[in-house]
Design an enzyme around this catalytic site. Structure first.
Site, mmCIF file in Angstrom:
data_model
loop_
_atom_site.group_PDB
_atom_site.id
_atom_site.type_symbol
_atom_site.label_atom_id
_atom_site.label_comp_id
_atom_site.label_asym_id
_atom_site.label_seq_id
_atom_site.Cartn_x
_atom_site.Cartn_y
_atom_site.Cartn_z
ATOM 1 C CB CYS A 300 34.814 39.348 26.102
ATOM 2 S SG CYS A 300 35.922 39.613 24.726
ATOM 3 C CD GLU A 397 30.910 38.123 30.161
ATOM 4 O OE1 GLU A 397 31.502 38.120 31.252
ATOM 5 O OE2 GLU A 397 31.459 38.412 29.092
HETATM 6 P P1 NDP Z 1 38.640 34.161 34.809
HETATM 7 O O1 NDP Z 1 38.550 35.626 34.783
HETATM 8 O O2 NDP Z 1 38.688 33.479 36.116
HETATM 9 O O3 NDP Z 1 39.916 33.650 33.987
HETATM 10 C C1 NDP Z 1 40.716 34.397 33.116
HETATM 11 C C2 NDP Z 1 42.197 34.115 33.397
HETATM 12 O O4 NDP Z 1 42.569 34.634 34.667
HETATM 13 C C3 NDP Z 1 42.549 32.633 33.475
HETATM 14 O O5 NDP Z 1 43.843 32.430 32.975
HETATM 15 C C4 NDP Z 1 42.482 32.373 34.947
HETATM 16 O O6 NDP Z 1 43.159 31.235 35.349
HETATM 17 C C5 NDP Z 1 43.114 33.614 35.499
HETATM 18 N N1 NDP Z 1 42.786 33.919 36.892
HETATM 19 C C6 NDP Z 1 41.769 33.454 37.652
HETATM 20 N N2 NDP Z 1 41.820 34.003 38.891
HETATM 21 C C7 NDP Z 1 42.884 34.838 38.898
HETATM 22 C C8 NDP Z 1 43.455 35.700 39.882
HETATM 23 N N3 NDP Z 1 42.942 35.820 41.090
HETATM 24 N N4 NDP Z 1 44.543 36.424 39.549
HETATM 25 C C9 NDP Z 1 45.080 36.336 38.319
HETATM 26 N N5 NDP Z 1 44.595 35.529 37.362
HETATM 27 C C10 NDP Z 1 43.503 34.790 37.636
HETATM 28 O O7 NDP Z 1 37.465 33.575 33.969
HETATM 29 P P2 NDP Z 1 36.855 32.117 34.100
HETATM 30 O O8 NDP Z 1 37.646 31.255 33.239
HETATM 31 O O9 NDP Z 1 36.718 31.674 35.510
HETATM 32 O O10 NDP Z 1 35.399 32.335 33.533
HETATM 33 C C11 NDP Z 1 34.388 32.831 34.387
HETATM 34 C C12 NDP Z 1 33.533 33.821 33.674
HETATM 35 O O11 NDP Z 1 34.341 34.915 33.277
HETATM 36 C C13 NDP Z 1 32.917 33.346 32.383
HETATM 37 O O12 NDP Z 1 31.735 32.660 32.573
HETATM 38 C C14 NDP Z 1 32.703 34.627 31.666
HETATM 39 O O13 NDP Z 1 31.524 35.226 32.098
HETATM 40 C C15 NDP Z 1 33.882 35.457 32.070
HETATM 41 N N6 NDP Z 1 34.981 35.427 31.094
HETATM 42 C C16 NDP Z 1 35.155 36.493 30.303
HETATM 43 C C17 NDP Z 1 36.135 36.479 29.358
HETATM 44 C C18 NDP Z 1 36.354 37.627 28.473
HETATM 45 O O14 NDP Z 1 37.020 37.482 27.444
HETATM 46 N N7 NDP Z 1 35.874 38.788 28.795
HETATM 47 C C19 NDP Z 1 37.000 35.337 29.152
HETATM 48 C C20 NDP Z 1 36.773 34.272 30.086
HETATM 49 C C21 NDP Z 1 35.785 34.338 30.995
HETATM 50 P P3 NDP Z 1 42.483 29.785 35.147
HETATM 51 O O15 NDP Z 1 41.256 29.936 34.354
HETATM 52 O O16 NDP Z 1 43.508 29.082 34.390
HETATM 53 O O17 NDP Z 1 42.239 29.258 36.489
#
Ligand code: NDP
Length: 801
Positions: A300, A397
């Protein structure tokens, strides 16, 4: 097999695979995983599961239960049942459990590193040397906080049941960042790991059993985003802690609005990495490698925007390419691999799409020629040069090993380019001139600034973002606040105010001549106060101001959207206020107190007349307001930061910085004391305010204009817009140039504000006006107000050669 002579000539690495037999045995013995609820592994309620793959090979490692509503409910209930006993334990007893978890993790470091690498695709070098040691450090550090929390945070206690949702990029580390402080403070948790990477969390559940952690203190429910959403929506969850994308963070903000749940969000970033011409360029090159090619750029706070001073840009980029060319992409379990696998094919496609789009726009793209493995999800180190600051490449990002390069000429330009982002998570500044580096560190809108270093983390330092990178901090003293709540306020007092009427301004009041009552009164419509001047409302509208018994007193300006916009513009121009020394702000606040006191009788009479309170009570309100101004004046140069005890030979400065422009919606009751209690801490800390005073008794605040005018408050530092609180609060909540919002009103109003603020993810603080007694300094003043008036920036400066 090459001969030794050949190896010495080519300097090629051989393969050095880390043994994974123990992890394979552990996986074989399990095959499919249930949830960890109430201290035991239980199957999912409807028997559905999902496959977990090794991104380096595509092979299925395990199947995990897909969490349903019934599973989430069972986990929340287990956490609720465990809460009284866990929170009732002496801190020392909780410390022993956390210490045991730290010890167990430490003993299994190798196992967890290998499992993390197989689940996530990150190089073993990183999981072994960075992720897992930091996990251990977090549990040890918070074992210490469990011991200290009662004495160090008097008047505070645990929040309750915490819903924690973590992403896939640092699966166990993010768990540690959330579980350790929650438990230390006496909370119980329901954690959902990411669907791609649930395995180390499940292995951690096994350690909780081994440590004898009481059942239900830690619960882990696996599943996808919907499972996460179920946790967010569950009515018996008291706090949500989320790390992940800004998009989902925004959804969570909206979904939890008005629920009373405490919320912390650690979201995305597009962090600048700034290199000055006097920097040690070779060290800075290594810094870039750590900044953007660590964890395949899936970080991040990745330094994904490289800003190089023009005079050294060409040389620096050449050095960087030469270094990146040497990075080894391949099997994450190989100890000499630098860049492992992208977490999943869908992420790889996302990176490809963004890179292709950049190429399509004609931006110059360089990629390392390192060979990629045939199977699995891999992406080579990539570098875009000549990128326009407004382009998608520079703003979005990418979350992959992709760096964009821009140039600057002066420090001011560097700051401007660096801050040209909706995010504000981290920044890295490289210069041998400490004055320049610290000047930049102060000007950057980022929660963490690394000077001549990058990606430094420690359990003792807070981590978290400005702007759309979220709010709240994780780690250290700052982070603990997220898991603590104030003790419940005293029972509500009977409110002292009638309902306002905004329907239409009444006809002008007649003054009444002594004889026949026919001479119209002078029109006395209180104006708004914007940029240090009294101005008419944009629409020219006003509303009736009445006393408690309903008789008309006068009219007040009925502010609208345009007035708020003008006030925000004025506030944003008054940047000098925050740049003043605390001592100077203190002088202005003391002067305000002095000038208010000089007019105490007049204000008391006004309050008594408007509110219907007795004269004595009104006099007390004025005196308390004077006192409160003095109190925050005193704090203006005393609410200072800390130097955190992080790593050896590093100074980690935790600085309390003002938010910038803050919206303030004041309670109806206590029209002077409520107003002063809200604006004084904000102003003392260097914020500029756009305040909506009591909508029922606005004239007390409009009388205050003259106190402001005589007290050297610079124009724009405090702006006052009278009118309908709920309507104006919404405009403030939606305004992208308002960084934070304090709202004191109704629960419905608080819900609307929290929902509307999700646009730029501003931090909100909602207070129930019927539940706070502003006369009581324990409720209406104190350090909590100052903490809320600031955000912490951690600046890391290494020392020594
Ligand atoms: P998400 O924000 O979707 O995932 C983070 C967590 O939230 C996961 O456990 C996910 O579940 C969960 N989640 C997803 N939708 C919901 C919801 N509506 N309500 C509550 N929880 C939810 O990130 P992604 O994994 O989809 O990644 C997508 C993009 O996000 C990446 O390309 C990057 O740009 C960014 N990202 C940023 C991060 C950071 O540390 N700032 C970390 C990860 C991603 P699950 O994934 O298990 O479905």
């Amino acid at each position: 097999m090459p001969s030794v002579k050949e190896i010495v000539q080519t300097m090629e690495y051989g393969v050095a695979p880390e043994a994974n037999a123990e992890v394979l045995r552990w996986l074989d013995a399990r095959e499919s995983f249930g949830h960890f609820i109430g201290g035991a592994f239980v199957p999912g309620a409807d028997g559905e599961s999902f496959a977990v793959e090794n991104p380096a090979t595509g092979e299925v490692l395990a199947h995990c239960a897909q969490g349903t509503e019934a599973d989430v409910d069972a986990a929340v209930q287990a956490a609720r049942r465990a809460f009284p006993a866990w929170s009732g334990l002496p801190g020392h007893a909780r410390a022993r459990y956390l210490y045991a978890l730290a010890r167990l993790l430490q003993k299994r470091e190798r196992f967890f590193s290998v499992l993390e690498t197989m689940d996530n695709g990150k190089p073993i070098r990183e999981s072994r040397d960075i992720d897992i040691p930091l996990v251990v450090r977090h549990f040890y550090h918070h074992a210490g906080w469990a011991e200290l929390v009662e004495s160090e945070f008097p008047g505070k206690g645990p929040v309750g049941v915490c819903g924690q949702i973590v992403p896939w990029n640092f699966p166990l580390l993010m768990l540690a960042w959330k579980v350790a402080p929650a438990l230390a403070a006496g909370n119980t948790v329901v954690l959902k790991p990411a669907e791609f990477t649930p395995l180390t969390a499940l292995a951690f559940a096994g350690l909780c059993q081994e440590a004898g952690l009481p059942d239900g203190v830690v619960n882990i429910v696996t599943g996808d985003g919907e499972t996460g959403a179920l946790i967010v929506r569950h009515p018996d969850v008291d706090k949500i802690a989320f790390t992940g994308s800004t998009e989902v963070g925004r959804m969570i903000r909206e979904a939890s609005a008005g629920s009373g749940k405490k919320l912390s969000l650690e979201l995305g970033g597009k962090s600048p990495f700034i290199v000055f011409d006097d920097a040690d360029l070779d060290s800075a090159v290594e810094g870039v490698v750590d900044a953007i090619w660590f964890n395949q750029g899936q970080v991040c706070c990745a330094g994904s925007r490289l800003l190089v001073q023009e005079s050294v840009a060409a040389r620096f980029v050449e050095k960087l390419k030469a270094r990146a060319e040497k990075l080894r992409v391949g099997d994450p379990l190989d100890k000499s691999t630098d860049i492992g696998a992208i977490v999943a094919d869908v992420q790889l496609q996302r990176i490809n799409a963004l890179v292709d789009e950049g190429r399509g726009d004609g931006v110059d793209c360089w990629q390392s020629s390192a060979p990629l493995p045939n199977n699995g999800s891999y992406f080579p180190p990539t570098l875009f040069t000549g990128v326009s600051p407004a382009s998608k490449l520079a703003q979005e990002e990418i979350f992959g090993p992709v760096l964009v390069v821009m140039t600057f000429r002066t420090p001011d330009e560097a700051t401007m380019l660096a801050n040209n982002s909706r995010y504000g998570l981290a920044a890295s500044v490289w210069s041998e001139n400490i004055n320049v580096a610290m000047d930049l560190a102060a000007g950057l809108k980022a929660g963490v600034v690394w000077v001549n270093c990058t990606n430094m983390f420690d359990a003792a330092a807070g981590f978290g973002g400005y702007r759309e990178s979220g709010f709240g901090r994780e780690g250290g003293r700052e982070g603990l606040h997220e898991y603590l709540a104030g003790k419940p306020a005293k029972p509500a007092r009977k409110p002292l105010f009638p309902k306002p009427d905004f329907s239409a301004a009444p006809a002008a009041r007649t003054a009444g001549s002594a004889a026949d009552n026919t001479i119209p009164a002078l029109d006395r419509t209180a104006k708004l106060y914007i940029g240090g001047k009294q101005v008419r409302p944009d629409a020219g509208a006003s509303y009736a101001v009445r006393t408690a018994d309903g008789s008309l007193v006068s009219q007040a300006g009925l502010g609208n959207r345009k007035d708020i916009r003008n006030a925000v513009e004025a506030a944003n121009k008054a940047t000098g206020w925050g740049g003043n020394a605390g001592h100077n702000r203190a002088q202005v606040l003391f002067y305000l107190a002095e000038n208010l006191e000089a007019r105490a009788a007049e204000f008391a009479a006004r309050i008594a007349h408007l509110t219907g309170s007795g004269q004595e009570e009104a006099i007390e309100e004025v005196h308390l307001s004077v006192q409160r101004l003095s109190y925050y004046a005193a704090f203006a140069d005393k609410y200072d930061g800390r130097v955190h005890a992080t790593r050896a030979r590093h100074v980690t400065l935790a600085m309390n910085e003002p938010w910038g422009t803050v919206g303030v919606c004041c309670p109806d009751d206590s029209p002077l004391l409520g107003f002063v209690s809200m604006i004084a801490p904000l102003i003392a800390m260097g914020n500029r305010c756009v305040a909506v005073p009591s909508q029922v008794h606005p004239l007390v605040a409009t009388d205050f204009y003259q106190v402001l005018d005589t007290s050297d408050v610079p124009g724009g530092a405090l702006n006052i817009i009278t009118g309908e609180r709920e309507a104006l609060a919404r405009v403030l909540a939606e305004h992208h140039d308002v960084s934070a919002l304090w709202y004191c009103g109704t629960p419905e109003g608080a819900a609307a504000v929290e929902k509307a603020s999700s646009g730029n993810l501003k931090a909100t603080w909602a207070l129930d006006q019927t539940a706070i007694d502003w006369r009581d300094p324990a409720q209406g003043a104190g350090r909590e107000f100052l903490r809320r008036a600031t955000q912490v920036k951690n600046i890391w400066v290494p020392y020594g050669e």
